[in-house]
Design an enzyme around this catalytic site. Structure first.
Site, mmCIF file in Angstrom:
data_model
loop_
_atom_site.group_PDB
_atom_site.id
_atom_site.type_symbol
_atom_site.label_atom_id
_atom_site.label_comp_id
_atom_site.label_asym_id
_atom_site.label_seq_id
_atom_site.Cartn_x
_atom_site.Cartn_y
_atom_site.Cartn_z
ATOM 1 N N ARG A 16 0.797 -1.219 0.000
ATOM 2 C CA ARG A 16 0.000 0.000 0.000
ATOM 3 C C ARG A 16 0.838 1.282 0.000
ATOM 4 N NH1 ARG A 16 -4.569 0.628 4.510
ATOM 5 N NH2 ARG A 16 -5.100 -1.409 3.621
ATOM 6 N N HIS A 62 -8.587 -2.945 -7.147
ATOM 7 C CA HIS A 62 -8.279 -2.188 -5.912
ATOM 8 C C HIS A 62 -9.554 -1.897 -5.120
ATOM 9 C CE1 HIS A 62 -5.291 0.118 -3.657
ATOM 10 N NE2 HIS A 62 -6.233 1.042 -3.452
ATOM 11 N N TYR A 106 -17.574 14.405 -13.359
ATOM 12 C CA TYR A 106 -17.406 15.551 -14.241
ATOM 13 C C TYR A 106 -16.079 15.531 -14.992
ATOM 14 C CZ TYR A 106 -21.232 17.452 -11.457
ATOM 15 O OH TYR A 106 -22.425 17.645 -10.820
#
Length: 806
Positions: A16, A62, A106
């Site tokens: 990670r 993930h 967006y």
């Protein structure tokens, strides 16, 4: 619990928070780029919604929350976060002001051109793949990158018990460094530092010094000092502005401007009149307008100390190497990347060799078929089915299964003369490639040459200039070096306003002149102190409560002749119940000097100067006072001087300094002079036998008297007459030693200042009332006076010339 915690820790460390040494990526970044590559979002393709990318990454690779994926995606698209962005964004991806990006529904994204270099040859078995979280997909363990992303974009992350913070670098420098290391594996760090000079931050700015860089590159840890890039612009005849064009890496521009404005409003930085942000699409531009006659270098130094215009980048070169976290120096990182690249090239060449040999096998079959074309056509026509035809080819012509199948599937058009030649040409090309691949695999020299060639191609395609300039670190900017050495007149009002003005501002006048306005004051605020000092002197400020504060003269604002100046509370931290009573400029705190302190009601003490060399911000005790008494004077002596005391009622006492033993800072002192009722001391001077004493009264009268005219009265006596006090002269306000060639500066409570030559003041006896020195306006009184030294050099052994001798 121990086992579970260790499992968790290793998961965070390996899976990670830390980047891989080979591609410089953490798992989340690798998965985002791989998913976008699988979606076909190459740099020359249209962008797609980030929501779709994030959904694909979450669903396949993930499963740790959409926020973590989108945040990582956004950062890879920000040109102020990554030196070489790996994603090209369309829409609002945040700003250097800390503005958040728009929602993923967006924004749109695709891979950048350089990101393609990370995944080039991914389909050629160059890296190992592993199952995803639910074993329904395969994902690469690392990328076969040809660019050293770990150094180019750096990395930061906090694992369990360790952290990484690798600064970004310039691609041109790093690729040249890699090429040099491939050519010379024994290259030394000093040689490498000629090529890779240091980090190169996306926001530009400056790096101060090379020690932090050297520490980082040597042992994997170092503190790199970053500074904003700024220059000055002229606003007018006597005004300038500071323009900041580049800021340190990871600094929030909006917060930086807010912090500067807060420091200005809180008077911690006094000299900036306006702060505004003029940044646009062309670049960053923060404008700080300065007040009149301010030194921009001094303001910049304050900004570097108090804001994020100067920061330290704590570099920790920690990465995952062979499944283990390791701190590495620069040469180790480059060496591991070259090893990774060599392994990728070998695996790619093995893959291409296998493919080439497979194709060669087929083409050799075609060539053999063309040599026996008529017989093969006849065999195929005679066969009942494809299987019989294939078996016949294998039996009669000794073709392999794959060759026989390819011949059966061969199109008739391939039997034309032109197509037959293409087959032969392709065979020759394949055999040339096989020889090339075998040469690469068989020769370390050829392999390294290929690696260098690919590095050079990357350099030619993506190379660019440095953004961050590395300059020598001369340590903390010494403001003294920026301030001109000159004598200045420091004036202090009853209201506590200080300012400094060059003594050359005041023209020399004849005795009895009207003077000039030296400070703009209100009716209720009159001038009380005048100190002559050098801009580089330390100013010890003694208060009525027997405390002393430390200040540099150049920190007092130069406010011009009619400016009000700055309140002393903005310069030192006075206690609520104390007033400033005495000032003492000092060049150096030497062991053979003493401070002689005298109180209003006739107590004297002598303390070594070194005891005052390091006052605290809240001040330190200079002497312990009797109730209702206060400190009026502090002078420096050499241990063998004469002490001259003068009272308001015109009395004086003279005795040797040795009559007062040296005491600690907190001692009370001893009796200096016995005073009549309602009388008090106004002056205490440290002089020698040759001194001329100048006495000045509140109505502007003054006289010069030789020190030898005053008999050696001793300590603790009433003394002798110093100046005849009448209604015409008024009370005595100042007594000081002067020289024949000294100039005297006199200031009145209403702010009038006059400068006259001491030789034009008549010499008189002790009991004379003197002559008119300054024409005082009705209702005005002389507040203070001081002698201007004839040069910049204050001679410590000669106590004449100025009441401010050091």
């Amino acid at each position: 619990m121990k086992r579970s915690y260790l499992d968790y820790a290793m998961s965070v460390i390996i899976g990670r928070a830390l980047p891989d040494i080979r591609d410089g990526l953490k798992p989340v970044h690798r998965r985002i780029l791989f998913s976008m590559n699988e979606m076909g979002l190459q740099f020359n393709r249209p962008t797609r919604k980030c929501a779709r990318v994030c959904g694909d990454v979450l669903g396949k690779y993930h499963p740790h929350g959409e926020g973590s994926v989108y945040d990582a995606l956004v950062r890879m698209a920000q040109p102020f976060s990554l030196r070489y962005p790996l994603i090209t964004g369309q829409g609002n991806f945040g700003s250097v002001d800390g503005d958040p990006p728009a929602a993923m529904r967006y924004t749109e994204a695709k891979l950048s051109k350089i990101a393609g270099q990370l995944m080039d040859d991914l389909d050629k078995e160059t890296v190992d793949f592993k199952p995803n979280f639910d074993e329904t997909e395969q994902e690469p363990e690392y990328f076969p990158t040809v660019v050293p992303n770990l150094l180019l974009n750096g990395s930061s992350g906090i694992a369990v018990g360790m952290a990484t913070n690798i600064p970004p670098h310039n691609l041109t420098e790093v690729m040249k460094g890699l090429i040099a290391m491939v050519d010379n594996p024994k290259i030394t760090l000093p040689e490498m530092l000629q090529l890779i000079t240091g980090p190169d931050f996306p926001t530009g700015g400056l790096i101060l010094g090379r020690q932090g860089i050297y520490d980082c590159y040597t042992r994997g840890r170092g503190s790199i000092k970053m500074r904003a890039k700024a220059f000055t612009e002229k606003l007018g005849k006597d005004r300038e502005s500071i323009v900041i064009t580049e800021i340190p890496f990871q600094v929030n521009k909006a917060k930086l401007i807010t912090d500067i404005a807060a420091l200005v409003n809180e008077k911690k930085i006094d000299g900036i009149s306006d702060v505004r942000d003029e940044s646009d699409r062309e670049g960053m531009r923060i404008v700080l307008e300065l007040k009149r006659n301010e030194h921009p270098e001094v303001i910049l130094n304050q900004l570097y100390k108090m804001t994020q215009m100067q920061m330290n980048f704590g570099a920790i070169m920690l990465a995952i190497v062979n499944g283990q976290p390791r701190e590495l120096g620069l040469l180790d990182i480059l060496k591991h990347f070259i090893e990774h690249r060599a392994e990728v090239v070998r695996r790619r060449t093995d893959f291409l060799l296998r493919k080439a040999r497979d194709r060669e096998h087929i083409l050799l079959g075609f060539k053999k078929a063309l040599d026996n074309l008529d017989r093969i056509i006849e065999l195929i026509r005679a066969a009942k089915n494809p299987r019989e035809a294939r078996d016949g080819l294998i039996t009669e012509f000794e073709f392999s299964d794959r060759q026989a199948q390819a011949i059966i599937e061969l199109q008739l058009q391939r039997l034309t003369g032109m197509e037959q030649q293409k087959i032969l040409d392709e065979l020759a090309e394949i055999q040339r490639r096989i020889a090339e691949y075998l040469e690469i695999l068989g020769s370390e020299k050829v392999l390294r040459a290929l690696i260098v060639k690919e590095f050079q191609e990357v350099l030619d395609t993506f190379g660019d200039d440095r953004r961050t300039e590395i300059i020598e670190d001369t340590g903390e900017i010494n403001i003294e070096d920026l301030v001109q050495v000159e004598d200045v007149a420091v004036t202090v009002t009853r209201g506590g306003y200080l300012k400094r003005t060059t003594v050359d501002t005041y023209r020399r006048q004849t005795r009895g002149g009207k003077g000039r306005i030296g400070m703009g004051t209100r009716a209720e605020d009159v001038v009380e102190h005048l100190i002559i000092a050098s801009t580089h002197d330390y100013l010890l400020i003694f208060t009525s409560k027997g405390r002393v504060y430390w200040l540099k003269v150049y920190n007092i604002p130069d406010a011009g002749t009619v400016g009000k100046g700055k309140n002393i509370n903005g310069l030192i931290n006075l206690q609520p119940d104390e007033e400033v009573k005495a000032f003492l400029p000092v060049k150096q705190f030497t062991a053979d000097r003493f401070i002689v302190m005298v109180t209003k009601y006739g107590v004297i003490k002598r303390t070594e100067l070194t005891d005052f060399s390091n006052p605290m911000a809240r001040g330190i005790i200079a002497c312990t006072l009797d109730e209702n008494d206060e400190l009026i004077s502090a002078k420096i002596s050499n241990g063998q001087n004469q002490i001259f005391l003068a009272s308001r009622e015109g009395m004086a006492a003279r005795f040797g300094e040795e009559e007062v033993r040296s005491m600690g800072r907190q001692a009370r002192g001893v009796t200096a002079m016995k005073l009549e009722k309602d009388d008090y001391l106004i002056s205490a001077e440290v002089v020698d036998e040759s001194a001329l004493m100048l006495a000045i009264s509140e109505n502007g009268f003054g006289k010069r008297t030789k020190l030898t005219d005053y008999r050696h009265s001793g300590r603790a006596v009433k003394g002798v007459i110093n100046m005849k006090v009448t209604n015409k002269t008024g009370k005595v306000v100042a007594t000081m030693p002067i020289k024949e060639d000294s100039d005297v500066m006199i200031i009145t409570k209403d702010g009038q200042i006059i400068r006259i030559e001491s030789m034009k003041i008549r010499q008189s006896g002790r009991s004379a009332q003197g002559v008119k020195l300054v024409d005082v306006n009705e209702g005005d009184k002389v507040a203070s006076a001081g002698a201007i030294p004839e040069s910049d050099e204050h001679q410590p052994d000669d106590a004449q010339g100025s009441l401010l001798k050091d």
